[in-house]
Write an enzyme that holds these catalytic residues in place. Structure first.
Site, PDB file in Angstrom:
ATOM      1  N   GLU A  87      33.752  42.563  41.052  1.00 30.84           N
ATOM      2  CA  GLU A  87      33.432  41.146  40.883  1.00 30.84           C
ATOM      3  C   GLU A  87      32.550  40.573  41.994  1.00 30.84           C
ATOM      4  O   GLU A  87      32.924  39.623  42.691  1.00 30.84           O
ATOM      5  CB  GLU A  87      34.714  40.327  40.731  1.00 30.84           C
ATOM      6  CG  GLU A  87      35.533  40.745  39.517  1.00 30.84           C
ATOM      7  CD  GLU A  87      36.755  39.872  39.275  1.00 30.84           C
ATOM      8  OE1 GLU A  87      37.157  39.127  40.196  1.00 30.84           O
ATOM      9  OE2 GLU A  87      37.310  39.944  38.156  1.00 30.84           O
TER      10      GLU A  87
ATOM     11  N   GLU B 218      38.007  43.883  32.451  1.00 25.45           N
ATOM     12  CA  GLU B 218      39.264  43.242  32.852  1.00 25.45           C
ATOM     13  C   GLU B 218      39.590  42.133  31.862  1.00 25.45           C
ATOM     14  O   GLU B 218      38.743  41.286  31.576  1.00 25.45           O
ATOM     15  CB  GLU B 218      39.181  42.630  34.255  1.00 25.45           C
ATOM     16  CG  GLU B 218      39.188  43.608  35.409  1.00 25.45           C
ATOM     17  CD  GLU B 218      39.331  42.892  36.757  1.00 25.45           C
ATOM     18  OE1 GLU B 218      39.938  41.788  36.800  1.00 25.45           O
ATOM     19  OE2 GLU B 218      38.839  43.427  37.768  1.00 25.45           O
TER      20      GLU B 218
END
Length: 431
Positions: A203, A320
């Site tokens: 991320e 995710e």
């Protein structure tokens, strides 16, 4: 007959077929490749129905706890899961993999070795992430702190993406991971087909540069670096999917905030082989109703799958997703709806030969590691409706893969038969 012409037929066959086709299991060895908007393994389409388990190296670094790693992969394999995503980093601090730049903890590396060996034993591919955006397990902050301690004029975590010494530290870590010799399998990581892909960072965000130029330049540089060392494996950036300056009309889909990433531009970079997106409506919109969160999820998935297919022309994994049990008003039925929504989007694209190539739920746990329970954890051995949803998706994607494999084999047989029946002058040869 071209395979594209068979996609509508495939959708009908899948609806009418029973789960088990009686086809022999397709081999799981070999390196995963991309072919158009699909993954390919040994010449057949490949789908990533899997999970996140960031704790694998950490737990496996203690030999007395390694049975938990074996249990995790055994449970995953029994439920048809094919891919796991985990960390190849722990920078500074307690039980570090990398104590300081270039200085490594052998116990931690052997923990990662063991996890890869167990994944290999159970036929599960691994995505390994090189670094963290956040402070947990060191992250960008630790790299910047290391550079500051050596006199670099760095003042922000965002300097991770631009400071030359920090970038050298990071590049050296990549090299150390790729060149690691697995003490269990006796294979260097860069030569290990158990590893499906590398991930540049979990991320990545650079809020100080909303233009996205800093991360664009960083991904470009680091993708080239990885590919200069390893041409065997796929590479992805670790992005959450936030839209940027290259697609201003899509920025309205983003949750509130400045992220400094650009889903379209970042994924167009040479060396980035496939696309990732993350989705946490319950985290990003905590004050919204359940229906509003689901409306967002549907739009978010539709937009990214379409852009992967039509704009980027690359496979996409929802790397995710999940539903926290710790949120007020949570029910298992709500989590089932989230999983069913995600899986339906993936399945709907995959059965037509589209770009959606899989989903990795956050996160898989096993009994005895309660300290890793963040509200999203799922223990497969504890029967639940969500586990049934996960298993059903595995069966669906396995069926698609088997049907595609049959179609490909029929085409190969037809071509071989046709060649065998034609002589040098074009005359048909009698049997």
């Amino acid at each position: 007959m071209k395979l594209l012409a068979l996609f509508p037929f495939l959708a009908i066959v899948i609806q009418l077929s029973c789960w088990e086709l009686g086809t022999d299991a397709l081999p799981s060895g070999g390196f995963v490749r991309t072919k158009g908007v699909q993954f390919s393994l040994n010449g057949y389409p490949y789908y990533a129905n899997g999970f996140n388990a960031y704790w694998l190296m950490y737990v496996a670094s203690d030999p007395s706890q390694r049975s938990k790693i074996s249990t995790a992969f055994q449970d995953a394999s029994r439920h048809g899961l094919t891919v796991a995503r985990t960390w190849a980093f722990s920078d500074g601090g307690y039980r570090a993999l990398q104590y300081s730049p270039g200085s490594y903890n052998e116990d931690m590396f052997q923990g990662l070795d063991f996890a890869l060996a167990e994944a290999r034993r159970h036929g599960i591919k691994i995505i390994l992430s090189f670094a963290n955006n956040y402070e947990s397990f060191g992250g960008r902050k630790q790299y910047v702190d290391w550079a500051r301690s050596r006199g670099r004029p760095v003042s922000s975590e965002d300097d991770f993406f631009t400071d030359s010494l920090v970038k050298d530290f990071y590049k050296n870590h990549i090299k150390a991971v790729l060149n690691r010799f697995n003490t269990f399998t006796k294979v260097h990581y860069k030569d290990d087909p158990t590893i499906m892909a590398w991930e540049l960072m979990n991320e990545p965000r650079c809020p100080s540069d909303p233009s996205g130029r800093a991360i664009q330049a960083w991904i470009t540089e680091m993708a080239a670096h990885v590919k200069s060392l390893d041409r065997n494996h796929l590479l992805e950036a670790g992005l959450e999917g936030f839209y940027g300056q290259s697609s201003p009309q899509s920025k309205t889909l983003n949750p509130p905030g400045q992220f400094g990433t650009d889903f379209i531009a970042n994924n167009r970079i040479p060396g980035i082989d496939f696309v990732t997106v993350h989705s946490y409506p319950d985290e990003w919109f905590p004050d919204s109703s359940e229906q509003s969160q689901m409306d967002f999820l549907n739009k978010w998935l539709d937009a990214h799958i379409q852009d992967a297919q039509n704009v980027l022309h690359k496979p996409i994994i929802l790397a995710e997703f999940g539903k926290s049990m710790k949120k007020p008003g949570y029910t298992p039925a709500q989590r089932d709806i989230v999983f069913n929504t995600v899986y339906s989007k993936i399945y709907g694209s995959a059965k037509r030969g589209g770009a959606a190539a899989g989903g990795l739920f956050w996160q898989l746990l096993v009994n005895g590691i309660d300290n890793f329970q963040d509200g999203y954890g799922i223990i497969l051995s504890q029967s639940s409706s969500t586990v049934n949803v996960i298993s059903q998706q595995s069966r669906k994607l396995t069926l698609i893969r088997k049907i595609f494999a049959r179609m490909i084999n029929v085409e190969k047989w037809k071509r071989a038969r046709g060649q065998g029946q034609v002589g040098k002058r074009g005359h048909k040869i009698n049997n």
